[in-house]
Design a protein around this motif. Structure first.
Motif, PDB file in Angstrom:
ATOM      1  N   GLN A  79      70.389 -45.482  13.523  1.00  0.00           N
ATOM      2  CA  GLN A  79      69.628 -44.738  14.523  1.00  0.00           C
ATOM      3  C   GLN A  79      70.444 -44.590  15.803  1.00  0.00           C
ATOM      4  N   ILE A  81      73.645 -44.203  15.999  1.00  0.00           N
ATOM      5  CA  ILE A  81      74.551 -43.071  15.802  1.00  0.00           C
ATOM      6  C   ILE A  81      73.790 -41.766  15.969  1.00  0.00           C
ATOM      7  N   SER A  82      72.600 -41.748  15.390  1.00  0.00           N
ATOM      8  CA  SER A  82      71.781 -40.556  15.487  1.00  0.00           C
ATOM      9  C   SER A  82      71.488 -40.202  16.943  1.00  0.00           C
ATOM     10  N   TRP A  84      73.379 -40.944  19.492  1.00  0.00           N
ATOM     11  CA  TRP A  84      74.618 -40.433  20.075  1.00  0.00           C
ATOM     12  C   TRP A  84      74.798 -38.957  19.717  1.00  0.00           C
ATOM     13  N   LEU A  85      74.529 -38.623  18.478  1.00  0.00           N
ATOM     14  CA  LEU A  85      74.676 -37.235  18.033  1.00  0.00           C
ATOM     15  C   LEU A  85      73.670 -36.318  18.714  1.00  0.00           C
ATOM     16  N   GLU A  86      72.567 -36.900  19.092  1.00  0.00           N
ATOM     17  CA  GLU A  86      71.507 -36.109  19.708  1.00  0.00           C
ATOM     18  C   GLU A  86      72.029 -35.327  20.922  1.00  0.00           C
ATOM     19  N   SER A  87      72.949 -35.943  21.655  1.00  0.00           N
ATOM     20  CA  SER A  87      73.529 -35.293  22.838  1.00  0.00           C
ATOM     21  C   SER A  87      74.314 -34.039  22.472  1.00  0.00           C
ATOM     22  N   TYR A  88      74.653 -33.908  21.211  1.00  0.00           N
ATOM     23  CA  TYR A  88      75.458 -32.766  20.788  1.00  0.00           C
ATOM     24  C   TYR A  88      74.617 -31.704  20.102  1.00  0.00           C
ATOM     25  N   ARG A  89      73.363 -32.043  19.894  1.00  0.00           N
ATOM     26  CA  ARG A  89      72.490 -31.134  19.136  1.00  0.00           C
ATOM     27  C   ARG A  89      72.456 -29.739  19.749  1.00  0.00           C
ATOM     28  N   ARG A  90      72.384 -29.691  21.084  1.00  0.00           N
ATOM     29  CA  ARG A  90      72.293 -28.382  21.731  1.00  0.00           C
ATOM     30  C   ARG A  90      73.483 -27.487  21.375  1.00  0.00           C
ATOM     31  N   PHE A  91      74.611 -28.101  21.043  1.00  0.00           N
ATOM     32  CA  PHE A  91      75.771 -27.291  20.680  1.00  0.00           C
ATOM     33  C   PHE A  91      75.526 -26.489  19.419  1.00  0.00           C
ATOM     34  N   TRP A  92      75.020 -27.160  18.383  1.00  0.00           N
ATOM     35  CA  TRP A  92      74.804 -26.386  17.163  1.00  0.00           C
ATOM     36  C   TRP A  92      73.541 -25.551  17.244  1.00  0.00           C
ATOM     37  N   SER A  95      74.627 -22.439  18.912  1.00  0.00           N
ATOM     38  CA  SER A  95      75.422 -21.662  17.955  1.00  0.00           C
ATOM     39  C   SER A  95      74.506 -20.839  17.067  1.00  0.00           C
ATOM     40  N   LEU A  96      73.468 -21.482  16.592  1.00  0.00           N
ATOM     41  CA  LEU A  96      72.540 -20.791  15.714  1.00  0.00           C
ATOM     42  C   LEU A  96      71.840 -19.659  16.461  1.00  0.00           C
TER      43      LEU A  96
ATOM     44  N   ARG B  27      81.709 -32.847  26.103  1.00  0.00           N
ATOM     45  CA  ARG B  27      80.291 -32.504  26.044  1.00  0.00           C
ATOM     46  C   ARG B  27      79.848 -31.827  27.344  1.00  0.00           C
ATOM     47  N   ILE B  73      84.283 -28.368  22.023  1.00  0.00           N
ATOM     48  CA  ILE B  73      83.564 -28.945  20.896  1.00  0.00           C
ATOM     49  C   ILE B  73      83.176 -27.860  19.916  1.00  0.00           C
ATOM     50  N   PRO B  75      80.639 -27.757  16.851  1.00  0.00           N
ATOM     51  CA  PRO B  75      79.576 -28.682  16.457  1.00  0.00           C
ATOM     52  C   PRO B  75      79.311 -28.834  14.965  1.00  0.00           C
ATOM     53  N   ALA B  76      79.784 -27.895  14.145  1.00  0.00           N
ATOM     54  CA  ALA B  76      79.333 -27.874  12.746  1.00  0.00           C
ATOM     55  C   ALA B  76      79.492 -29.222  12.032  1.00  0.00           C
ATOM     56  N   LEU B  78      79.785 -32.230  13.288  1.00  0.00           N
ATOM     57  CA  LEU B  78      78.904 -33.263  13.826  1.00  0.00           C
ATOM     58  C   LEU B  78      77.510 -33.098  13.254  1.00  0.00           C
ATOM     59  N   GLN B  79      77.152 -31.839  13.097  1.00  0.00           N
ATOM     60  CA  GLN B  79      75.846 -31.551  12.513  1.00  0.00           C
ATOM     61  C   GLN B  79      75.778 -32.086  11.080  1.00  0.00           C
ATOM     62  N   SER B  82      74.881 -35.546  11.236  1.00  0.00           N
ATOM     63  CA  SER B  82      73.471 -35.620  11.588  1.00  0.00           C
ATOM     64  C   SER B  82      72.587 -35.395  10.359  1.00  0.00           C
ATOM     65  N   LEU B  85      72.559 -38.477   8.232  1.00  0.00           N
ATOM     66  CA  LEU B  85      71.705 -39.512   8.818  1.00  0.00           C
ATOM     67  C   LEU B  85      70.230 -39.198   8.627  1.00  0.00           C
ATOM     68  N   ARG B  89      66.361 -41.350   8.267  1.00  0.00           N
ATOM     69  CA  ARG B  89      65.410 -41.347   9.382  1.00  0.00           C
ATOM     70  C   ARG B  89      64.126 -42.085   9.022  1.00  0.00           C
ATOM     71  N   TRP B  92      63.964 -45.834   9.928  1.00  0.00           N
ATOM     72  CA  TRP B  92      63.615 -46.332  11.237  1.00  0.00           C
ATOM     73  C   TRP B  92      62.231 -45.849  11.686  1.00  0.00           C
TER      74      TRP B  92
END
Lengths: 107, 107
Positions: A79, A81-82, A84-92, A95-96, B27, B73, B75-76, B78-79, B82, B85, B89, B92
């Motif tokens: 969790q 790690i998850s 930490w990745l959350e901070s990058y979510r906005r990037f993908w 992109s979408l 970031r 960055i 992101p693909a 890193l996604q 995610s 992971l 989920r 947890w």
DNA sequence: GTAATGAGTAACCGATTGGATACCTATTAT
DNA sequence: ATAATAGGTATCCAATCGGTTACTCATTAC
């Protein structure tokens, strides 16, 4: 100067494909070592070492049952790690959104 | 038998704390190498190597601007982590549910 | 054109990794 | 009590890692 000791780090723990495969197996339920071994071509000591790394990183827990040791997933560190990745979510996500906008404008 | 080549693997890429720190810096926006260097005690070639690992794992892209190389960055991948992971989920989440249930029963 | 700047590559080094084989320990079965 | 089973530890090995210094290659600046 000695380098940091990475063994107990969860990012290091999941960096190895064999260890991820072990986790994926445990995802379907706790299992003793012999059951984990199935499907791997590696020797038992090799798997044993991987389990120790996962244990020290606190991604799994070991419970002794008779002469077996049953391993289970312990999710807290994953969790982490998850998160930490959350901070990058906005990037993908952006992109979408961009892709979506592009597709719509091409209509 | 040679071991697998891990360098281009995204899980390996984020296993190193320096590389994660680089990502955390990116970031907040794209940056050329000199800007990335700030705050690290390591030599430029060391950072350069880390950037190469991140590039090969496709977690960042390099764009040449004059004599600078601007990193951003991508992101693909890193996604992808995610998503992996995501399968864990429920572990947890049920932990939290159990804790909640416990607290309420103790209420 | 020559110097300075930005950044990657080459070669090297010690530490760590991941694997194997051989061995040890604890528990269950006979 | 002895054998069989489950699984970890010890030791060794080649490969990889992460760091360093020295060097090279482009692109400005003067």
């Amino acid at each position: 100067m000695p380098r940091r000791k990475a063994s107990a780090d969860v990012y290091h723990a999941i960096a190895d494909p064999t260890r991820r495969a072990i986790l994926d197996k445990l995802r379907t339920g706790s299992a003793p070592v012999n059951a984990i071994l199935e499907g791997f071509s590696q020797s038992r000591p090799a798997i044993s070492k991987h389990l120790r790394v996962l244990r020290e990183a606190q991604v799994v827990v070991e419970k002794r049952v008779g002469r077996e040791r049953v391993y289970s997933i312990r999710p807290a560190k994953l969790q982490q790690i998850s998160s930490w990745l959350e901070s990058y979510r906005r990037f993908w996500e952006t992109s979408l959104k961009n892709l979506k906008g592009y597709l719509e404008s091409e209509g």
